[in-house]
Design an enzyme around this catalytic site. Structure first.
Site, PDB file in Angstrom:
ATOM      1  N   PHE A 148       0.816  -1.225   0.000  1.00 41.90           N
ATOM      2  CA  PHE A 148       0.000   0.000   0.000  1.00 41.90           C
ATOM      3  C   PHE A 148       0.843   1.265   0.000  1.00 41.90           C
ATOM      4  O   PHE A 148       0.371   2.333  -0.387  1.00 41.90           O
ATOM      5  CB  PHE A 148      -0.943   0.009   1.221  1.00 41.90           C
ATOM      6  CG  PHE A 148      -0.281   0.440   2.506  1.00 41.90           C
ATOM      7  CD1 PHE A 148      -0.130   1.788   2.818  1.00 41.90           C
ATOM      8  CD2 PHE A 148       0.221  -0.492   3.422  1.00 41.90           C
ATOM      9  CE1 PHE A 148       0.491   2.197   3.992  1.00 41.90           C
ATOM     10  CE2 PHE A 148       0.854  -0.100   4.589  1.00 41.90           C
ATOM     11  CZ  PHE A 148       0.983   1.248   4.871  1.00 41.90           C
ATOM     12  N   LYS A 172      -1.206  -6.863  -9.215  1.00 39.02           N
ATOM     13  CA  LYS A 172      -2.187  -6.941  -8.123  1.00 39.02           C
ATOM     14  C   LYS A 172      -1.775  -5.905  -7.087  1.00 39.02           C
ATOM     15  O   LYS A 172      -0.910  -6.138  -6.243  1.00 39.02           O
ATOM     16  CB  LYS A 172      -2.172  -8.346  -7.522  1.00 39.02           C
ATOM     17  CG  LYS A 172      -3.467  -8.808  -6.866  1.00 39.02           C
ATOM     18  CD  LYS A 172      -3.944  -7.984  -5.691  1.00 39.02           C
ATOM     19  CE  LYS A 172      -3.183  -8.210  -4.417  1.00 39.02           C
ATOM     20  NZ  LYS A 172      -3.541  -7.221  -3.355  1.00 39.02           N
ATOM     21  N   GLU A 175      -5.067  -3.667  -1.817  1.00 42.12           N
ATOM     22  CA  GLU A 175      -6.521  -3.407  -1.755  1.00 42.12           C
ATOM     23  C   GLU A 175      -6.831  -2.149  -0.952  1.00 42.12           C
ATOM     24  O   GLU A 175      -7.957  -1.680  -0.932  1.00 42.12           O
ATOM     25  CB  GLU A 175      -7.246  -4.627  -1.176  1.00 42.12           C
ATOM     26  CG  GLU A 175      -6.931  -4.976   0.284  1.00 42.12           C
ATOM     27  CD  GLU A 175      -5.666  -5.831   0.440  1.00 42.12           C
ATOM     28  OE1 GLU A 175      -4.693  -5.648  -0.328  1.00 42.12           O
ATOM     29  OE2 GLU A 175      -5.645  -6.668   1.365  1.00 42.12           O
ATOM     30  N   SER A 225       5.294  -7.087   3.327  1.00 38.11           N
ATOM     31  CA  SER A 225       5.873  -7.391   4.637  1.00 38.11           C
ATOM     32  C   SER A 225       6.630  -8.726   4.596  1.00 38.11           C
ATOM     33  O   SER A 225       6.357  -9.577   3.748  1.00 38.11           O
ATOM     34  CB  SER A 225       4.768  -7.429   5.686  1.00 38.11           C
ATOM     35  OG  SER A 225       3.792  -8.374   5.296  1.00 38.11           O
ATOM     36  N   CYS A 280       9.536   1.731   3.458  1.00 38.88           N
ATOM     37  CA  CYS A 280      10.411   0.594   3.795  1.00 38.88           C
ATOM     38  C   CYS A 280      11.834   1.071   4.024  1.00 38.88           C
ATOM     39  O   CYS A 280      12.656   0.338   4.565  1.00 38.88           O
ATOM     40  CB  CYS A 280      10.374  -0.438   2.685  1.00 38.88           C
ATOM     41  SG  CYS A 280      10.952   0.246   1.144  1.00 38.88           S
ATOM     42  N   GLU A 380       9.186  -4.635  12.976  1.00 38.38           N
ATOM     43  CA  GLU A 380       8.935  -3.470  12.114  1.00 38.38           C
ATOM     44  C   GLU A 380       7.624  -2.821  12.561  1.00 38.38           C
ATOM     45  O   GLU A 380       6.591  -3.487  12.635  1.00 38.38           O
ATOM     46  CB  GLU A 380       8.814  -3.904  10.654  1.00 38.38           C
ATOM     47  CG  GLU A 380       8.593  -2.725   9.717  1.00 38.38           C
ATOM     48  CD  GLU A 380       8.396  -3.140   8.270  1.00 38.38           C
ATOM     49  OE1 GLU A 380       7.715  -4.140   8.011  1.00 38.38           O
ATOM     50  OE2 GLU A 380       8.907  -2.423   7.385  1.00 38.38           O
TER      51      GLU A 380
HETATM   52  P1  NAD Z   1       1.479  -6.614   3.023  1.00 36.95           P
HETATM   53  O1  NAD Z   1       2.509  -7.683   3.095  1.00 36.95           O
HETATM   54  O2  NAD Z   1       0.359  -6.630   4.001  1.00 36.95           O
HETATM   55  O3  NAD Z   1       0.792  -6.617   1.566  1.00 36.95           O
HETATM   56  C1  NAD Z   1       1.552  -6.614   0.388  1.00 36.95           C
HETATM   57  C2  NAD Z   1       0.735  -7.273  -0.711  1.00 36.95           C
HETATM   58  O4  NAD Z   1       0.465  -8.623  -0.350  1.00 36.95           O
HETATM   59  C3  NAD Z   1      -0.611  -6.615  -0.960  1.00 36.95           C
HETATM   60  O5  NAD Z   1      -0.880  -6.605  -2.331  1.00 36.95           O
HETATM   61  C4  NAD Z   1      -1.581  -7.518  -0.198  1.00 36.95           C
HETATM   62  O6  NAD Z   1      -2.868  -7.541  -0.775  1.00 36.95           O
HETATM   63  C5  NAD Z   1      -0.932  -8.874  -0.325  1.00 36.95           C
HETATM   64  N1  NAD Z   1      -1.207  -9.740   0.820  1.00 36.95           N
HETATM   65  C6  NAD Z   1      -1.513  -9.368   2.084  1.00 36.95           C
HETATM   66  N2  NAD Z   1      -1.679 -10.459   2.867  1.00 36.95           N
HETATM   67  C7  NAD Z   1      -1.465 -11.535   2.082  1.00 36.95           C
HETATM   68  C8  NAD Z   1      -1.477 -12.945   2.314  1.00 36.95           C
HETATM   69  N3  NAD Z   1      -1.747 -13.451   3.517  1.00 36.95           N
HETATM   70  N4  NAD Z   1      -1.209 -13.758   1.275  1.00 36.95           N
HETATM   71  C9  NAD Z   1      -0.925 -13.267   0.073  1.00 36.95           C
HETATM   72  N5  NAD Z   1      -0.898 -11.935  -0.207  1.00 36.95           N
HETATM   73  C10 NAD Z   1      -1.161 -11.083   0.790  1.00 36.95           C
HETATM   74  O7  NAD Z   1       2.257  -5.226   3.075  1.00 36.95           O
HETATM   75  P2  NAD Z   1       1.642  -3.755   3.159  1.00 36.95           P
HETATM   76  O8  NAD Z   1       1.104  -3.547   4.522  1.00 36.95           O
HETATM   77  O9  NAD Z   1       0.781  -3.471   1.995  1.00 36.95           O
HETATM   78  O10 NAD Z   1       2.974  -2.878   2.951  1.00 36.95           O
HETATM   79  C11 NAD Z   1       3.841  -2.571   3.995  1.00 36.95           C
HETATM   80  C12 NAD Z   1       4.998  -3.552   4.076  1.00 36.95           C
HETATM   81  O11 NAD Z   1       5.694  -3.573   2.836  1.00 36.95           O
HETATM   82  C13 NAD Z   1       6.029  -3.162   5.107  1.00 36.95           C
HETATM   83  O12 NAD Z   1       6.466  -4.325   5.762  1.00 36.95           O
HETATM   84  C14 NAD Z   1       7.153  -2.547   4.288  1.00 36.95           C
HETATM   85  O13 NAD Z   1       8.436  -2.595   4.877  1.00 36.95           O
HETATM   86  C15 NAD Z   1       7.091  -3.389   3.069  1.00 36.95           C
HETATM   87  N6  NAD Z   1       7.709  -2.726   1.932  1.00 36.95           N
HETATM   88  C16 NAD Z   1       8.926  -3.172   1.537  1.00 36.95           C
HETATM   89  C17 NAD Z   1       9.560  -2.550   0.483  1.00 36.95           C
HETATM   90  C18 NAD Z   1      10.890  -3.024   0.022  1.00 36.95           C
HETATM   91  O14 NAD Z   1      11.324  -2.557  -0.997  1.00 36.95           O
HETATM   92  N7  NAD Z   1      11.566  -3.931   0.703  1.00 36.95           N
HETATM   93  C19 NAD Z   1       8.951  -1.467  -0.170  1.00 36.95           C
HETATM   94  C20 NAD Z   1       7.706  -1.044   0.255  1.00 36.95           C
HETATM   95  C21 NAD Z   1       7.096  -1.690   1.318  1.00 36.95           C
END
Ligand code: NAD
Length: 495
Positions: A148, A172, A175, A225, A280, A380
């Protein structure tokens, strides 16, 4: 309420059997419904991408590059519209939204150089009359799954290189802020990308699982994450797909006694609280070398926090907007409360601050005397919380950082070139800043962390993305002058 749909072969469609709510984080009100794709809808998007693959792969490189030149122009012209979409669903301030667009544009500029990127190698006369050359061919249909916190930049990290390399994509997005991806898909097509090359499916885990299971999806780029990144890597690689899964972070900023302390305090405040800490590459741990440095920094940072303007992202005066959701705000508050209970010193408790209205706002927090073993250090938080860890030496700082499970970014603040050089050499982290608190590499380099911040071998965007999104093929050629018959069952030798 407006329903946000999928974008499949340039058509907006949705069965909308299940939906989610998209909030305006600044007001806390529900503003859209978003359709959650069924496995059948994901399959339709993959089928559209697969059907377009031969045509897009066959499109001349110069024509492909044209799309990126035009896309760049459109992104520049429409950046205010796009920034407004980001702010309305994510909450970050408009200047920050424009910042992420400009960083995403770097990836488009890189992709526009695809003629150079896709050049292979050739060796003439490796044996008498034998030449060898290599080519880079697309992997096929690529799935791009994004978080997000950067609803434009991260999709551009993936789509620009993947499409430039001749692949077709199913994106994808999160959401929580799904509209920017649709706007982006529209811009790509306005720039000349054929329908079906970039498809967008909205949704949650069901859509992600369907992408992971789709036999025609050959590569997965994921950013999110760490627990989800790890499970996606394991599942998709077990299914034989190429995977890069970027995870979470705990980024440490080391301040040496010789550093410019006012500059370091400015940098820490900017990098810890910018975008409400939902980056991140945000600095979440300040490592002060020596108690004098720690005391000086804590007082300087605390003073600066009182001047930060927190408010709706649409207000030009705001420097920091709300968090993404009420649940996330409560989670951040629990970390700060937990830190006090674990014996850390909460110098500034932003979670106690009250804001008018129902928006998901919180103030910024500063916590001193933090150490490993406390939840506020070990996990985190992804919010505007800066933990200060006091160490007594450079070696102790390096050891702390190298023992942390995350390895995304880090920075050192010093005036000493030798210390900076040692840090770069010693530190086991993917991206390093020297007097630069958020060292996100420019688009001609690749982005990626180590350890639990990235599962897979390839970093994202830049040169490593060309490697990730292509398969190399090596052809050995002889054009014989076939005058005499000669059979040889030995292994081919070039000697
Ligand atoms: P998230 O892991 O909750 O979601 C990321 C994606 O995975 C979304 O599209 C979500 O719909 C999907 N998703 C969520 N739960 C899932 C599941 N159980 N199974 C399969 N898919 C699932 O992350 P977020 O809250 O949207 O974003 C924040 C996180 O992203 C933080 O941990 C941040 O550090 C990380 N991030 C990392 C980088 C990087 O470059 N390393 C960059 C941006 C964000």
């Amino acid at each position: 309420m407006n329903l946000i749909r999928h974008h499949i072969a340039a058509q907006q469609t949705a069965i909308a059997e299940r939906t989610g709510t998209v909030f305006d984080p600044a007001t806390g009100t529900a503003q859209h419904e978003v359709a959650f794709a069924t496995p059948a809808e994901v399959d339709a998007a993959v089928a559209a991408a697969k059907a377009t693959l031969p045509g897009w792969r066959a499109t001349g490189l110069v024509r492909r590059a044209d799309v990126f030149f035009r896309l760049r122009q459109l992104l520049v012209e429409r950046q205010d519209e796009l920034a407004a979409i980001i702010t309305s669903e994510h909450g970050k301030v408009l200047s920050d939204a424009r910042g992420e667009i400009s960083r995403g544009i770097e990836n488009v500029e890189f992709a526009a150089g695809l003629l150079h990127l896709l050049k292979g190698e050739r060796a003439e006369q490796v044996a008498r009359g034998v030449d060898v050359h290599s080519t880079k061919q697309p992997v096929g249909v690529v799935a791009a799954i994004t978080p997000f916190n950067f609803p434009v930049m991260v999709p551009l990290w993936m789509t620009a290189s993947a499409i430039a390399c001749g692949n077709t994509v199913v994106l994808k997005p999160s959401e929580k802020d799904p509209s920017a991806a649709l706007f982006l898909a529209g811009l790509y097509e306005e720039a000349g990308l054929p329908a079906g090359v970039l498809n967008v499916v909205q949704g949650d885990r069901v859509a992600v699982d369907a992408l992971l299971d789709a036999p025609d999806v050959r590569a997965i780029s994921f950013v999110g994450s760490t627990p989800i990144a790890r499970s996606i890597y394991e599942r998709a690689s077990a299914a034989g797909k190429r995977v890069q899964a970027l995870g979470g972070a705990k980024n440490h900023m080391v301040v040496m006694p010789d550093a410019d302390l006012d500059g370091a305090a400015d940098a820490a405040v900017s990098a810890a609280y910018g975008s409400a800490g939902e980056r991140c590459m945000a600095v979440s741990v300040l490592v002060a070398v020596g108690d004098q440095v720690a005391d000086a920094l804590v007082s300087r940072i605390a003073a600066r926090t009182t001047r930060l303007v927190i408010g709706p992202g649409t207000d030009p005066a705001s420097e920091m907007g709300p968090l993404i959701s009420a649940a996330h705000r409560d989670k951040v508050a629990a970390y700060v409360a937990g830190a006090a209970a674990e014996g850390a010193t909460v110098v500034v408790d932003g979670t106690a601050r009250r804001f008018d209205g129902e928006g998901f706002f919180t103030g910024v927090s500063l916590i001193d005397h933090v150490h490993p073993g406390m939840k506020v250090y070990d996990e985190e938080i992804f919010g505007p919380v800066l933990a200060v860890v006091r160490v007594q030496s450079y070696d102790e700082a390096v050891d702390l950082i190298n023992r942390n499970p995350f390895g995304n970014g880090t920075a050192i603040f010093t005036r000493d070139g030798g210390t900076a050089r040692s840090f770069e050499y010693d530190i086991e982290i993917g991206m390093v800043g020297v007097n630069v608190p958020i060292p996100v590499p420019v688009g001609a380099f690749s982005f990626g962390g180590w350890r639990d911040s990235l599962f897979g071998d390839a970093h994202i965007y830049g040169p490593e993305s060309v490697h990730f999104y292509t398969r190399s093929k090596v052809t050995t050629t002889r054009w014989p002058d076939h005058t005499s018959s000669q059979v040889d069952l030995g292994f081919p030798s070039n000697h």
